[in-house]
Design a protein around this motif. Structure first.
Motif, PDB file in Angstrom:
ATOM      1  N   ALA A   1       0.952  -1.274  -0.072  1.00  0.00           N
ATOM      2  CA  ALA A   1      -0.131   0.010   0.142  1.00  0.00           C
ATOM      3  C   ALA A   1       0.785   1.370   0.008  1.00  0.00           C
ATOM      4  O   ALA A   1       1.597   1.609  -0.858  1.00  0.00           O
ATOM      5  CB  ALA A   1      -0.971  -0.060   1.255  1.00  0.00           C
ATOM      6  N   SER A   2       0.878   2.099   0.963  1.00  0.00           N
ATOM      7  CA  SER A   2       1.612   3.355   1.255  1.00  0.00           C
ATOM      8  C   SER A   2       2.826   3.306   1.507  1.00  0.00           C
ATOM      9  O   SER A   2       3.598   4.348   1.865  1.00  0.00           O
ATOM     10  CB  SER A   2       0.807   4.303   2.087  1.00  0.00           C
ATOM     11  OG  SER A   2      -0.564   4.713   1.448  1.00  0.00           O
TER      12      SER A   2
ATOM     13  N   LEU B   1       7.185   6.338   2.686  1.00  0.00           N
ATOM     14  CA  LEU B   1       8.589   6.290   3.345  1.00  0.00           C
ATOM     15  C   LEU B   1       9.853   6.503   2.550  1.00  0.00           C
ATOM     16  O   LEU B   1      10.791   7.427   2.898  1.00  0.00           O
ATOM     17  CB  LEU B   1       8.924   4.740   4.414  1.00  0.00           C
ATOM     18  CG  LEU B   1       7.579   4.678   5.262  1.00  0.00           C
ATOM     19  CD1 LEU B   1       7.830   3.257   5.770  1.00  0.00           C
ATOM     20  CD2 LEU B   1       7.837   5.666   6.447  1.00  0.00           C
ATOM     21  N   TYR B   2       9.886   5.833   1.414  1.00  0.00           N
ATOM     22  CA  TYR B   2      10.937   6.329   0.541  1.00  0.00           C
ATOM     23  C   TYR B   2      10.904   7.544  -0.238  1.00  0.00           C
ATOM     24  O   TYR B   2      12.136   8.362  -0.150  1.00  0.00           O
ATOM     25  CB  TYR B   2      10.944   5.027  -0.565  1.00  0.00           C
ATOM     26  CG  TYR B   2      11.292   3.820  -0.115  1.00  0.00           C
ATOM     27  CD1 TYR B   2      12.453   3.612   0.214  1.00  0.00           C
ATOM     28  CD2 TYR B   2      10.125   2.890  -0.073  1.00  0.00           C
ATOM     29  CE1 TYR B   2      12.843   2.102   0.715  1.00  0.00           C
ATOM     30  CE2 TYR B   2      10.556   1.439   0.503  1.00  0.00           C
ATOM     31  CZ  TYR B   2      11.592   1.061   0.698  1.00  0.00           C
ATOM     32  OH  TYR B   2      12.083   0.009   1.326  1.00  0.00           O
ATOM     33  N   ILE B   3       9.930   7.919  -0.164  1.00  0.00           N
ATOM     34  CA  ILE B   3       9.582   9.496  -0.659  1.00  0.00           C
ATOM     35  C   ILE B   3      10.298  10.415   0.409  1.00  0.00           C
ATOM     36  O   ILE B   3      10.953  11.204   0.217  1.00  0.00           O
ATOM     37  CB  ILE B   3       8.348   9.833  -1.188  1.00  0.00           C
ATOM     38  CG1 ILE B   3       7.935   9.223  -2.450  1.00  0.00           C
ATOM     39  CG2 ILE B   3       8.169  11.378  -1.314  1.00  0.00           C
ATOM     40  CD1 ILE B   3       6.355   9.034  -2.693  1.00  0.00           C
TER      41      ILE B   3
ATOM     42  N   LEU C   1       4.255  16.061   6.478  1.00  0.00           N
ATOM     43  CA  LEU C   1       3.117  15.385   7.501  1.00  0.00           C
ATOM     44  C   LEU C   1       1.769  14.854   6.764  1.00  0.00           C
ATOM     45  O   LEU C   1       1.469  13.827   7.258  1.00  0.00           O
ATOM     46  CB  LEU C   1       3.062  16.401   8.583  1.00  0.00           C
ATOM     47  CG  LEU C   1       4.291  16.630   9.495  1.00  0.00           C
ATOM     48  CD1 LEU C   1       4.024  17.913  10.548  1.00  0.00           C
ATOM     49  CD2 LEU C   1       4.496  15.271  10.084  1.00  0.00           C
ATOM     50  N   GLN C   2       1.549  15.779   5.891  1.00  0.00           N
ATOM     51  CA  GLN C   2       0.219  15.483   5.534  1.00  0.00           C
ATOM     52  C   GLN C   2       0.448  14.147   4.656  1.00  0.00           C
ATOM     53  O   GLN C   2      -0.668  13.311   4.405  1.00  0.00           O
ATOM     54  CB  GLN C   2      -0.155  16.787   4.252  1.00  0.00           C
ATOM     55  CG  GLN C   2      -0.699  17.729   5.091  1.00  0.00           C
ATOM     56  CD  GLN C   2      -0.997  18.852   4.070  1.00  0.00           C
ATOM     57  OE1 GLN C   2      -1.006  18.775   2.772  1.00  0.00           O
ATOM     58  NE2 GLN C   2      -1.216  20.324   4.685  1.00  0.00           N
ATOM     59  N   MET C   3       1.331  14.089   3.746  1.00  0.00           N
ATOM     60  CA  MET C   3       1.672  12.717   3.258  1.00  0.00           C
ATOM     61  C   MET C   3       1.655  11.602   3.903  1.00  0.00           C
ATOM     62  O   MET C   3       0.864  10.577   3.635  1.00  0.00           O
ATOM     63  CB  MET C   3       2.978  12.805   2.108  1.00  0.00           C
ATOM     64  CG  MET C   3       3.308  11.477   1.614  1.00  0.00           C
ATOM     65  SD  MET C   3       4.806  11.598   0.526  1.00  0.00           S
ATOM     66  CE  MET C   3       6.010  11.242   1.920  1.00  0.00           C
ATOM     67  N   ILE C   4       2.331  11.709   5.066  1.00  0.00           N
ATOM     68  CA  ILE C   4       2.496  10.461   6.019  1.00  0.00           C
ATOM     69  C   ILE C   4       1.257  10.229   6.636  1.00  0.00           C
ATOM     70  O   ILE C   4       0.634   9.371   6.901  1.00  0.00           O
ATOM     71  CB  ILE C   4       3.693  10.500   6.893  1.00  0.00           C
ATOM     72  CG1 ILE C   4       4.935  10.692   6.060  1.00  0.00           C
ATOM     73  CG2 ILE C   4       3.627   9.500   8.025  1.00  0.00           C
ATOM     74  CD1 ILE C   4       5.412   9.204   5.432  1.00  0.00           C
TER      75      ILE C   4
ATOM     76  N   ILE D   1       7.651  22.333   3.324  1.00  0.00           N
ATOM     77  CA  ILE D   1       8.298  21.033   3.004  1.00  0.00           C
ATOM     78  C   ILE D   1       7.579  20.059   4.342  1.00  0.00           C
ATOM     79  O   ILE D   1       7.151  19.019   4.087  1.00  0.00           O
ATOM     80  CB  ILE D   1       9.512  20.967   2.786  1.00  0.00           C
ATOM     81  CG1 ILE D   1      10.052  21.488   1.341  1.00  0.00           C
ATOM     82  CG2 ILE D   1      10.347  19.572   2.654  1.00  0.00           C
ATOM     83  CD1 ILE D   1      11.251  21.766   1.098  1.00  0.00           C
ATOM     84  N   GLN D   2       8.123  20.796   5.321  1.00  0.00           N
ATOM     85  CA  GLN D   2       7.622  19.906   6.629  1.00  0.00           C
ATOM     86  C   GLN D   2       5.939  19.480   6.779  1.00  0.00           C
ATOM     87  O   GLN D   2       5.587  18.402   6.908  1.00  0.00           O
ATOM     88  CB  GLN D   2       7.939  20.579   8.039  1.00  0.00           C
ATOM     89  CG  GLN D   2       7.581  20.013   9.259  1.00  0.00           C
ATOM     90  CD  GLN D   2       8.343  18.772   9.453  1.00  0.00           C
ATOM     91  OE1 GLN D   2       9.377  18.683   9.000  1.00  0.00           O
ATOM     92  NE2 GLN D   2       7.801  17.903  10.008  1.00  0.00           N
ATOM     93  N   GLU D   3       5.384  20.681   6.345  1.00  0.00           N
ATOM     94  CA  GLU D   3       3.880  20.414   6.298  1.00  0.00           C
ATOM     95  C   GLU D   3       3.523  19.276   4.960  1.00  0.00           C
ATOM     96  O   GLU D   3       2.820  18.373   5.625  1.00  0.00           O
ATOM     97  CB  GLU D   3       3.230  21.582   5.997  1.00  0.00           C
ATOM     98  CG  GLU D   3       1.745  21.556   6.323  1.00  0.00           C
ATOM     99  CD  GLU D   3       1.027  21.076   7.737  1.00  0.00           C
ATOM    100  OE1 GLU D   3       0.075  20.448   7.546  1.00  0.00           O
ATOM    101  OE2 GLU D   3       1.912  21.531   8.758  1.00  0.00           O
TER     102      GLU D   3
END
Length: 149
Positions: A115-116, A120-122, A146-149, A141-143
């Motif tokens: 799945a996602s 982690l690699y990104i 965080l949204q991606m994870i 970038i930090q935000e």
């Protein structure tokens, strides 16, 4: 003529005794060599036995340590099972491994799609680019991370 025959007899006896003495001396040397070879062989066998005994002790100690680690993991497994019991619906699995000792356990272990996991690699690539200087760290970038994870 009798004296000559006697001297010949003495000479033959002396040569025979000399040959016998030489043969005994050679046999003694051969026996010494055989004794030295036997002692070296026994010493090699004793060293081999000691190595095997050390290896057996090492294997027993490793087995005992593995058993201790598994018992330690069993003490952790029950609280983790109770924690994940409340997860409810969904497809999940848990794998716990002690990276310092090697004990491990699995809960609800089965094959799953990743799945996602790519996220982690990104995220790792973004942090690597920041460290290398090809990307500048920012609050944006930090935000986004965080949204991606």
């Amino acid at each position: 003529m009798k004296k000559t025959g006697f001297y010949v007899l003495i000479a033959v006896l002396a040569l025979s005794l000399g040959g016998l003495a030489y043969g005994c001396w050679r046999m003694y040397g051969d026996l010494q060599d055989l004794r030295a070879e036997r002692e070296e062989s026994e010493a090699r066998a004793a060293r081999q036995q000691e190595r095997e005994a050390q290896e057996a002790r090492k294997v027993r100690a490793q087995r005992k340590e593995q058993e201790r680690q598994q018992q330690e993991m069993q003490g952790i497994q029950k609280p983790v099972q109770e924690l994940v019991a409340g997860f409810g619906e969904g497809d999940w699995a848990v794998y716990v491994k002690d990276l310092t000792g090697g004990g491990s356990f699995e809960i609800n272990s089965h094959q799953m799609e990743s799945a996602s996991l790519i996220k982690l690699y990104i995220m790792g690539a973004v942090w690597q680019a920041i460290e290398e200087g090809s990307l500048t760290y920012s609050q944006e970038i930090q935000e986004l991370l965080l949204q991606m994870i």
